[in-house]
Design an enzyme around this catalytic site. Sequence first.
Site, PDB file in Angstrom:
ATOM      1  N   ASP A 130       6.313   1.251   6.741  1.00 54.99           N
ATOM      2  CA  ASP A 130       4.875   1.021   6.573  1.00 54.99           C
ATOM      3  C   ASP A 130       4.279   2.088   5.659  1.00 54.99           C
ATOM      4  O   ASP A 130       3.794   3.105   6.118  1.00 54.99           O
ATOM      5  CB  ASP A 130       4.187   1.046   7.947  1.00 54.99           C
ATOM      6  CG  ASP A 130       2.736   0.617   7.895  1.00 54.99           C
ATOM      7  OD1 ASP A 130       2.328   0.029   6.884  1.00 54.99           O
ATOM      8  OD2 ASP A 130       2.011   0.887   8.862  1.00 54.99           O
TER       9      ASP A 130
ATOM     10  N   ASP B 171       3.666  -6.051   3.715  1.00 57.43           N
ATOM     11  CA  ASP B 171       3.218  -4.945   4.564  1.00 57.43           C
ATOM     12  C   ASP B 171       3.673  -5.174   6.008  1.00 57.43           C
ATOM     13  O   ASP B 171       2.920  -4.963   6.949  1.00 57.43           O
ATOM     14  CB  ASP B 171       1.694  -4.808   4.493  1.00 57.43           C
ATOM     15  CG  ASP B 171       1.176  -3.582   5.247  1.00 57.43           C
ATOM     16  OD1 ASP B 171       1.999  -2.691   5.533  1.00 57.43           O
ATOM     17  OD2 ASP B 171      -0.022  -3.529   5.564  1.00 57.43           O
TER      18      ASP B 171
ATOM     19  N   HIS C 281       3.602   3.369  12.934  1.00 53.84           N
ATOM     20  CA  HIS C 281       2.617   4.453  13.047  1.00 53.84           C
ATOM     21  C   HIS C 281       3.108   5.601  13.921  1.00 53.84           C
ATOM     22  O   HIS C 281       2.340   6.216  14.646  1.00 53.84           O
ATOM     23  CB  HIS C 281       1.285   3.925  13.585  1.00 53.84           C
ATOM     24  CG  HIS C 281       0.582   2.970  12.671  1.00 53.84           C
ATOM     25  ND1 HIS C 281      -0.635   2.409  12.994  1.00 53.84           N
ATOM     26  CD2 HIS C 281       0.910   2.493  11.446  1.00 53.84           C
ATOM     27  CE1 HIS C 281      -1.019   1.596  12.004  1.00 53.84           C
ATOM     28  NE2 HIS C 281      -0.090   1.642  11.064  1.00 53.84           N
TER      29      HIS C 281
ATOM     30  N   HIS D 161       0.837  -1.207   0.000  1.00 52.36           N
ATOM     31  CA  HIS D 161       0.000   0.000   0.000  1.00 52.36           C
ATOM     32  C   HIS D 161       0.865   1.247   0.000  1.00 52.36           C
ATOM     33  O   HIS D 161       1.842   1.357   0.741  1.00 52.36           O
ATOM     34  CB  HIS D 161      -1.005   0.000   1.156  1.00 52.36           C
ATOM     35  CG  HIS D 161      -0.432   0.084   2.534  1.00 52.36           C
ATOM     36  ND1 HIS D 161      -0.149   1.290   3.154  1.00 52.36           N
ATOM     37  CD2 HIS D 161      -0.117  -0.878   3.443  1.00 52.36           C
ATOM     38  CE1 HIS D 161       0.311   1.066   4.379  1.00 52.36           C
ATOM     39  NE2 HIS D 161       0.353  -0.238   4.580  1.00 52.36           N
TER      40      HIS D 161
ATOM     41  N   GLU E 282      -4.985   1.953   2.592  1.00 44.52           N
ATOM     42  CA  GLU E 282      -4.995   0.787   3.482  1.00 44.52           C
ATOM     43  C   GLU E 282      -5.142   1.204   4.931  1.00 44.52           C
ATOM     44  O   GLU E 282      -5.851   0.560   5.708  1.00 44.52           O
ATOM     45  CB  GLU E 282      -3.704  -0.024   3.303  1.00 44.52           C
ATOM     46  CG  GLU E 282      -3.673  -1.335   4.085  1.00 44.52           C
ATOM     47  CD  GLU E 282      -3.113  -1.203   5.506  1.00 44.52           C
ATOM     48  OE1 GLU E 282      -3.246  -2.150   6.285  1.00 44.52           O
ATOM     49  OE2 GLU E 282      -2.540  -0.132   5.827  1.00 44.52           O
ATOM     50  N   GLU E 283      -4.487   2.302   5.299  1.00 46.40           N
ATOM     51  CA  GLU E 283      -4.374   2.643   6.711  1.00 46.40           C
ATOM     52  C   GLU E 283      -5.714   2.995   7.356  1.00 46.40           C
ATOM     53  O   GLU E 283      -5.962   2.624   8.500  1.00 46.40           O
ATOM     54  CB  GLU E 283      -3.396   3.798   6.907  1.00 46.40           C
ATOM     55  CG  GLU E 283      -1.947   3.465   6.587  1.00 46.40           C
ATOM     56  CD  GLU E 283      -1.329   2.468   7.549  1.00 46.40           C
ATOM     57  OE1 GLU E 283      -2.036   1.940   8.423  1.00 46.40           O
ATOM     58  OE2 GLU E 283      -0.120   2.216   7.420  1.00 46.40           O
TER      59      GLU E 283
END
Length: 463
Positions: free
Chosen positions: A297, A359, A432, A285, A331-332
Site C-alpha cells: 500500500d 491500490d 497500515h 499513490h 492519498e492516505e
Amino acid sequence: MRPSLTGLLALVVGAILTTVSAQSPAPSHSWLTPLREDSARLIKAATADDFAWQRLAELTDTYGNRLSGSENLTRAVDWAVRTMKADGLENVRTERVMVPHWVRGVEEATVTSPVERKLHVIGLGGSVPTPKGGITAPVIVVKSFDELEAKAPSLKGAIVLYDVAMPAYSEKGSGYGDVSKYRGKGPSRAAQHGAVAVLMRSVTAHSLRTPHTGALRYDEAQPKIPAAAVTVEDSMLIARLAAQGPVTVKLRIDSQILPDAPSANVIGELRGKDKPDEIVMIGAHIDSWDVGQGANDDGAGCVIMMQVLTTLKQLGLQPKRTIRVVLFTNEENGLRGAEAYAKDHAAELPKHVLALEADSGSFAPRGFSVETKDKDAKIVERYAEIAALLGPIGATRVHAGGSGADLTPLIPQGVVGLELDVDGKTYFDTHHTEADTLDKVDPQTLADSVAAVAVLAYIAADL
C-alpha cells in the site's frame, strides 16, 4: 451538444460487440482478433522476469515509508521522475501539491485498573496529542454508533473504545468500509458527548498483536480529541475486563500537526500516435503511512503502472491514444493529490477515456471493478470482453463496483473509473502496519498485475 468521448467510444465499440458474460472465459469476438497477438506479447513480456519486484525493492528499501510531508516522500517523488525518464517515457513531470504534515511521536497506552497491562497502540493519522503526561480515564466500550448514542450520558470524561470486529474476508468483499467508518468518524462522534479520547479495535480480521493505523476525519464542529488504535487482542481484553467492572486506561500521544508541506503528483506518458489528446489514465499513490515500507500500500501499485508503460515501450507498441501514468501524492491522509489532478486537468477530463487505479496490493489479479457516473452496464460488458483476453493469468472477472480513492473526484465528471481487482484475502492482515514490507510481495503475482493492466490499458487506448 457534442457527445462525450466516452459516449462515442461506447457507440462505436457497442456497434460491433455482442453481449457476453462478465465471467467469459475466453475471447470469441471477431473485433478482438487483431488484438490477441499484441495481448499475448504483453502478457509474455510482463511475466517473463521479476523486474517489477526488483524495482519495488529499490523503492521500498531505499526510501521506506512515505507519509505526506516527509523527506522520504520527497525523495521517492524524485526517484519516480528519474526512473520514468530513464525508461524513456514522455512528458515526465511533477505537478506541485500542498499536503498535510502530521508527525507521529511517542505513543503509549496502559490498562491501569482493575489490572495493569501494557497495550500495543498506534496513533490514528491526524490525531491531536494528549495533554502533557497523557490522559487517564475510565473506558466505555461500544460496538456500534447506536450503542454509543445509548451510552451518551456516561461518556463525559471517558475514553471510548470502539470494539468493532472486521468480518472475515469473502468473495463479496472485506467489510473494510463498514468498520473503517469508526476510525474516520468515531472520534468526533465520541467528542460530541464529552469523551476525552478514543481507542479503536484495529481494522483487520487476522491479528498477530500488530496495531493498524489509518486516517481520522475530525468534524470541525466538535472538539478534537486524541485517538489511537489498539490491537485486536488488546481490544478484546479491554472488552472482557469491562464486562466484569470498571476499567481505566492511561493514553499518551505526542503527535505534531505542522504547516502544510510541498509535495507533487508524478506524471509520465506514452503519447498516442493518432489521438494524443485523448487519454487513458492509469494511476496509484506514491505516499504511504509512516510504518512499514508501504510495499503493498501502495508501492506495488506505483511499480505496476510504471512498468506497464515501460513494457509497451520495450515492445514498440504505441496505441492511438495517450496512456498517462499518474502517481498521486497524499492519498492516505487527505486526497490532496487526487483533488489537485482533477482541478488542474479539468479542461481535459472530457477526453479521459478511462481512469484505472491499482491500490489493493500485489496479489494475484482477478479482473477489474468498473465505476461509472450513470452505472452504465454496457460499459461493464465492454471491459469484460476485453478482459477475456486475460485468461492465461486468470484476470477475467469484471463487475460493477468501486474504482479507486484517487479517482473519486473524476467519476462525477463522467470519467469511467476502473480498479484492479486482486485476490485480497490477506491484504488487511498487514494493511497500515509495520508489517507492510517487501517480503509480503510475490514477484509472480506482481508481474501478472502488470500484464493485466497493460493489456486492458493498451486495448482501451487503441480502440
